[in-house]
Design an enzyme around this catalytic site. Structure first.
Site, PDB file in Angstrom:
ATOM      1  N   GLU A 142      44.227  28.890 -50.174  1.00 46.97           N
ATOM      2  CA  GLU A 142      44.085  30.176 -50.875  1.00 46.97           C
ATOM      3  C   GLU A 142      43.227  31.093 -50.029  1.00 46.97           C
ATOM      4  O   GLU A 142      42.208  30.671 -49.476  1.00 46.97           O
ATOM      5  CB  GLU A 142      43.348  30.039 -52.225  1.00 46.97           C
ATOM      6  CG  GLU A 142      44.136  29.451 -53.342  1.00 46.97           C
ATOM      7  CD  GLU A 142      43.313  29.323 -54.632  1.00 46.97           C
ATOM      8  OE1 GLU A 142      42.365  30.116 -54.832  1.00 46.97           O
ATOM      9  OE2 GLU A 142      43.623  28.431 -55.426  1.00 46.97           O
ATOM     10  N   GLU A 181      39.746  22.845 -56.119  1.00 49.18           N
ATOM     11  CA  GLU A 181      38.356  23.245 -56.298  1.00 49.18           C
ATOM     12  C   GLU A 181      37.624  22.418 -57.349  1.00 49.18           C
ATOM     13  O   GLU A 181      37.221  22.952 -58.401  1.00 49.18           O
ATOM     14  CB  GLU A 181      38.275  24.734 -56.670  1.00 49.18           C
ATOM     15  CG  GLU A 181      38.891  25.659 -55.646  1.00 49.18           C
ATOM     16  CD  GLU A 181      38.527  27.130 -55.863  1.00 49.18           C
ATOM     17  OE1 GLU A 181      37.879  27.448 -56.878  1.00 49.18           O
ATOM     18  OE2 GLU A 181      38.882  27.962 -55.018  1.00 49.18           O
TER      19      GLU A 181
HETATM   20  C1  PNW Z   1      39.850  30.281 -57.081  1.00 47.06           C
HETATM   21  N1  PNW Z   1      34.005  31.562 -59.963  1.00 47.06           N
HETATM   22  O1  PNW Z   1      38.908  30.355 -58.035  1.00 47.06           O
HETATM   23  C2  PNW Z   1      40.978  29.589 -57.798  1.00 47.06           C
HETATM   24  O2  PNW Z   1      41.485  28.445 -57.198  1.00 47.06           O
HETATM   25  C3  PNW Z   1      42.033  30.512 -58.297  1.00 47.06           C
HETATM   26  O3  PNW Z   1      42.623  29.954 -59.443  1.00 47.06           O
HETATM   27  C4  PNW Z   1      41.450  31.893 -58.541  1.00 47.06           C
HETATM   28  O4  PNW Z   1      42.371  32.754 -59.129  1.00 47.06           O
HETATM   29  C5  PNW Z   1      40.980  32.423 -57.183  1.00 47.06           C
HETATM   30  O5  PNW Z   1      40.054  31.552 -56.594  1.00 47.06           O
HETATM   31  C6  PNW Z   1      40.375  33.808 -57.220  1.00 47.06           C
HETATM   32  O6  PNW Z   1      39.171  33.832 -57.942  1.00 47.06           O
HETATM   33  C7  PNW Z   1      37.693  30.730 -58.388  1.00 47.06           C
HETATM   34  O7  PNW Z   1      33.917  32.352 -60.913  1.00 47.06           O
HETATM   35  C8  PNW Z   1      37.578  31.504 -59.546  1.00 47.06           C
HETATM   36  O8  PNW Z   1      32.989  30.964 -59.511  1.00 47.06           O
HETATM   37  C9  PNW Z   1      36.360  31.784 -60.054  1.00 47.06           C
HETATM   38  C10 PNW Z   1      35.245  31.272 -59.432  1.00 47.06           C
HETATM   39  C11 PNW Z   1      35.345  30.486 -58.295  1.00 47.06           C
HETATM   40  C12 PNW Z   1      36.581  30.217 -57.789  1.00 47.06           C
END
Ligand code: PNW
Length: 469
Positions: free
Chosen positions: A369, A172
């Site tokens: 994921e 990401e």
């Molecule tokens: C993904 N946001 O993340 C990640 O790849 C993981 O590490 C994470 O635990 C999972 O999704 C669940 O959230 C995100 O706040 C985490 O914008 C936060 C954000 C976006 C993606």
């Protein structure tokens, strides 16, 4: 063992692979052990006010010491593959230069344990834990960080390449660049315009350089993981449709256009006004970034809907890179997870079909994921009855099956996550695991979703006549 009978198992094709995913900073703990250097997430999480209740990854799930128990959970789950990330500051505490032998040893032990359990390692090189020493020299704003990443990728490929088939360069990059350098909700907590756009580009350059190093070391299966968004416009009004295009540019096209089509996004001028002058782009970068990949990893959680809205800051020069004149709406009259995210499985089918139509040359896709955060508690019977998560996983796997039926080449699926873990700025409040973690005792308790996923994998093997493990 508990018997979880509903919902019915989705039907995936023979050869489809099932996995579970984690990331180093979210589970390992042992933040200052065996020569590990600090990362931007150590500094950020230890800064008051940055994470919920001041949570840090100092201990997290203590996976660094309990990895054998966690691999046993994976073996029992029956997954084909396990996606984890390597902590760059364990291998190179300063980000570049001196190598930390004890850090290298840890991933040797983990990989060997996985192989002994018959599980294929899928390695993410960068899941957000940039060595702080590199941030101190400019972080992703500067090209030198991409060059340091190439050095790190070469080291990892050389050490583990004989045992790791599948490599993911970045997880990401949207979050690294825009949540980290523009929104400031993630480490390093900056709120910038040009800085974040330069970061986005240097992340892509880092990816390209790493692909080169991985290929030179003989790696067979190389890709990147993007959190592509399925973005709807709030209405058909031209202003909302233009807002959707800007959001599409910020979230998707800035990555997919250079990676999959060898060009920069078409709508960047109207998305970022004067900010996107591309001063950080060098001739030849597109060739590097657009080198062919073996797979595209997609993380999917929820769709979004956007409408045109005033910019928060009037002067384009003073804006952050996420201030693109867009408001996010939530018109989805469905269940929401504890993250506040709407559950809309059909959006995953749509997203996969979109990628397939827009990029006919796209390599095969892996869902790297997918999962949901729920208010999981241990019930009086000692179990965790996370029926909502079972429903979420079942419906999204069905959405994947629907995309495959429509002609999209999807090879596998990783549930996020194996364990409840450190959910970044949300701390330990949000539980995504198939396995419950009691943070007071670090006891692991497989949830109903774990048993359901195991049942699905077993049924899949029986139906497709693949050998059971
Ligand atoms: C993904 N946001 O993340 C990640 O790849 C993981 O590490 C994470 O635990 C999972 O999704 C669940 O959230 C995100 O706040 C985490 O914008 C936060 C954000 C976006 C993606």
């Amino acid at each position: 063992c508990p018997h979880v009978s509903s919902p019915p198992f989705p039907t995936l094709p023979a050869g489809f692979r099932f996995g579970a995913a984690t990331a180093a900073y979210q589970i390992e703990g042992a933040h200052d052990e065996d020569g590990r250097g600090p990362s931007i997430w150590d500094i950020f999480s230890h800064t008051p006010g940055r994470t919920l209740a001041g949570a840090t990854g100092d201990t997290a799930c203590d996976h660094y010491h309990r990895y054998r128990e966690d691999v046993a959970l994976l073996r029992e789950l029956g997954v084909d593959t396990y996606r984890f990330s390597i902590a760059w500051p364990r291998l190179l505490p300063q980000g570049t230069g001196p190598v930390n032998a004890r850090g290298l040893d840890f991933y040797d032990r983990l990989i060997d344990e996985l192989l002994a359990a018959g599980i294929a390692p899928t390695v993410t090189l960068y899941h957000w834990d940039l060595p702080q020493a590199l941030e101190d020299r400019g972080g992703w704003r500067v090209r030198e960080t991409a060059e340091a990443f190439a050095e790190y990728a070469a080291l990892a490929a050389d050490r583990y390449g004989d045992r790791v088939d599948r490599w993911i360069t970045l997880n990401e990059p949207y979050c690294s660049a825009f949540v980290g350098y523009a929104e400031g909700r993630h480490a390093p907590g900056a709120e910038e315009g040009r800085g974040a756009l330069a970061a986005a580009h240097h992340l892509l350059v880092a990816h390209g350089l790493a692909v080169c190093e991985l290929r030179a070391a003989g790696a067979r299966d190389v890709g990147i993981t993007l959190n592509l968004d399925r973005i709807h416009a709030a209405s058909d009004r031209p202003a909302d449709r233009a807002a959707r295009l800007r959001a599409e540019t910020l979230h998707n096209d800035i990555w997919t256009e250079p990676l999959l089509a060898g060009r920069y996004p078409a709508h960047e001028a109207e998305t970022w006004a004067g900010l996107a002058d591309g001063a950080w782009r060098l001739p030849g970068d597109l060739d590097l970034i657009g080198a062919p990949l073996d797979f595209l990893g997609i993380n999917f959680y929820r769709p979004t809907t956007v409408a045109a809205a005033p910019h928060r800051v009037a002067d384009p020069e003073q804006r952050t890179a996420v201030d693109i004149g867009v408001a996010e709406l939530d018109p989805y009259g469905t269940r929401h997870t504890t993250m506040g995210w709407p559950v809309v499985p059909s959006a995953l089918t749509e997203l996969l079909c979109d990628v397939h139509v827009r990029y006919p040359q796209s390599p095969p896709i892996w869902i790297t994921e997918n999962g949901s955060a729920e208010a999981d508690i241990i019930a009086p019977d000692g179990r965790v009855h996370d029926g909502d998560r079972v429903g979420y996983l079942a419906d999204h796997l069905t959405a994947v099956a629907d995309a495959i039926a429509a002609g999209v080449d999807v090879r596998g699926y990783h549930a996020w996550s194996l364990l409840d873990n450190f959910e970044w700025a949300r701390g330990y409040d949000q539980r995504f695991g198939l396995v419950h973690v009691d943070y007071a005792t670090l006891t692991r308790t497989p949830k109903d979703s774990y048993h359901w996923y195991r049942g699905l994998i077993t049924a899949h093997r029986a139906r497709t006549e693949e050998p059971a493990r």
